[in-house]
Design an enzyme around this catalytic site. Structure first.
Site, PDB file in Angstrom:
ATOM      1  N   ASP A 110      31.582  64.434 -23.066  1.00 32.85           N
ATOM      2  CA  ASP A 110      32.001  64.299 -21.663  1.00 32.85           C
ATOM      3  C   ASP A 110      33.521  64.198 -21.519  1.00 32.85           C
ATOM      4  O   ASP A 110      34.103  64.798 -20.608  1.00 32.85           O
ATOM      5  CB  ASP A 110      31.344  63.072 -21.016  1.00 32.85           C
ATOM      6  CG  ASP A 110      29.865  63.301 -20.718  1.00 32.85           C
ATOM      7  OD1 ASP A 110      29.474  64.472 -20.536  1.00 32.85           O
ATOM      8  OD2 ASP A 110      29.112  62.320 -20.667  1.00 32.85           O
ATOM      9  N   LYS A 145      21.099  57.966 -22.837  1.00 30.50           N
ATOM     10  CA  LYS A 145      22.344  58.087 -23.600  1.00 30.50           C
ATOM     11  C   LYS A 145      22.671  56.860 -24.457  1.00 30.50           C
ATOM     12  O   LYS A 145      23.224  56.987 -25.539  1.00 30.50           O
ATOM     13  CB  LYS A 145      23.528  58.353 -22.661  1.00 30.50           C
ATOM     14  CG  LYS A 145      23.522  59.728 -22.009  1.00 30.50           C
ATOM     15  CD  LYS A 145      24.801  59.895 -21.181  1.00 30.50           C
ATOM     16  CE  LYS A 145      24.841  61.217 -20.450  1.00 30.50           C
ATOM     17  NZ  LYS A 145      26.164  61.453 -19.837  1.00 30.50           N
TER      18      LYS A 145
END
Ligand code: ATR
Length: 278
Positions: free
Chosen positions: A104, A68
């Protein structure tokens, strides 16, 4: 199959990812001629993998641990959430350029909107943990307008580093929990405490107000020890599976052009795959 839209999830390891199940379900539901593949990409290979996406015909995909931060570094542009969180979990193309987003925080908020309506008017939230997942949660809480966000972590220095980036956020060691719980309207666990069955060491649920809301972003087990304790105490709770399901929505819409729904059917499908709730 030239018209088939392709997307992926890449991570290392990636075998455990439930994303293919989620996106596969939506592709089928909407009758879209698309694919969503699981691809194991070790960190050293990530830059070459990212550079190859356009040539391989991918519309985009998801990035998971440990890639990420690498994705954050190499995209041409990032959305506001990725910028604030410092990590990219969703890739897509705009005018031929690779763009990175982070869904998220959206997933966290959308789950609470569904399961704990009213959470946005919490005056104070307490977040357990200060890792990568906590960063997305703190961003979501700050965006929702919650005025005071107490970050509690075993390693206080990590809590301080996280709190420094967000208005209204403050850092504490685990020993301050008893002082913080009585004024906590929303308690969020982002640590792996629930994963190995530990019962939220040192957390006295009785100290929370009767109106407190409790959520855990861990979803294995579905009912973590923290959520079980909160339910026994009569508090309203939301499990972490909804965050996983909701965070997938914006990516699917980007790649396949249709905004999918998080339904009971989808949730049941993933719960069954997790092993009947555990
Ligand atoms: P993630 O990206 O999933 O958030 P991480 O960055 O490794 O993972 O963060 C894990 C979090 O769980 C950290 O806040 C960690 O606390 P430390 O910063 O002190 O390491 C917390 N954590 C993990 N195991 C823990 C335990 N047994 N007790 C308390 N906190 C724990």
């Amino acid at each position: 199959m030239a018209d088939t839209l392709r997307a992926f999830v890449c991570g290392h390891p990636v075998a455990h990812s439930r994303s293919p199940l989620i996106h596969g379900h939506w592709l089928e539901t909407h009758g879209i001629a698309g694919s969503y593949e699981k691809i194991d990409v070790p960190p050293a290979e990530f830059p070459a993998f990212a550079a190859s996406l356009a040539a391989r015909g991918f519309a985009g995909g998801n990035v998971t641990i440990p890639n990420k931060e690498a994705a954050f570094a190499l995209v041409s542009r990032r959305d506001g959430a990725a910028q604030a969180i410092g990590a990219v979990n969703t890739l897509w193309f705009e005018n031929g350029e690779l763009v990175g987003g982070n869904t998220d925080a959206y997933g966290f908020s959308a789950n609470l909107d569904e399961r704990l309506p009213g959470w946005r008017s919490a005056g104070m939230a307490t977040v357990l943990g200060a890792g990568g997942a906590a960063r997305a949660v703190v961003h979501a809480l700050a965006e929702s307008g919650i005025g005071r966000i107490a970050i509690v972590n075993r390693t206080a220095a990590r809590a301080e580093a996280l709190a420094a980036g967000f208005t209204g956020a403050e850092a504490h060691g685990w020993d301050r929990l008893d002082d913080l719980l009585p004024s906590t309207d929303l308690l969020v666990n982002t640590t792996s405490l629930g994963m190995d069955g530990e019962a939220g060491a040192g957390l006295d649920m009785a100290l929370l107000p009767d109106s407190a809301l409790v959520t855990d972003i861990v979803y294995v087990p579905l009912e973590t020890p923290l959520l079980a304790q909160a339910s026994r105490r009569g508090l309203r709770t939301a499990d972490g599976l909804g965050m996983l399901l909701h965070q997938a929505v914006p990516g699917f819409e980007r790649w396949f052009g249709t905004r999918p729904q998080v339904t009971r059917e989808l949730r049941d499908l993933v719960v069954a795959d997790l092993g009947g709730g555990h």
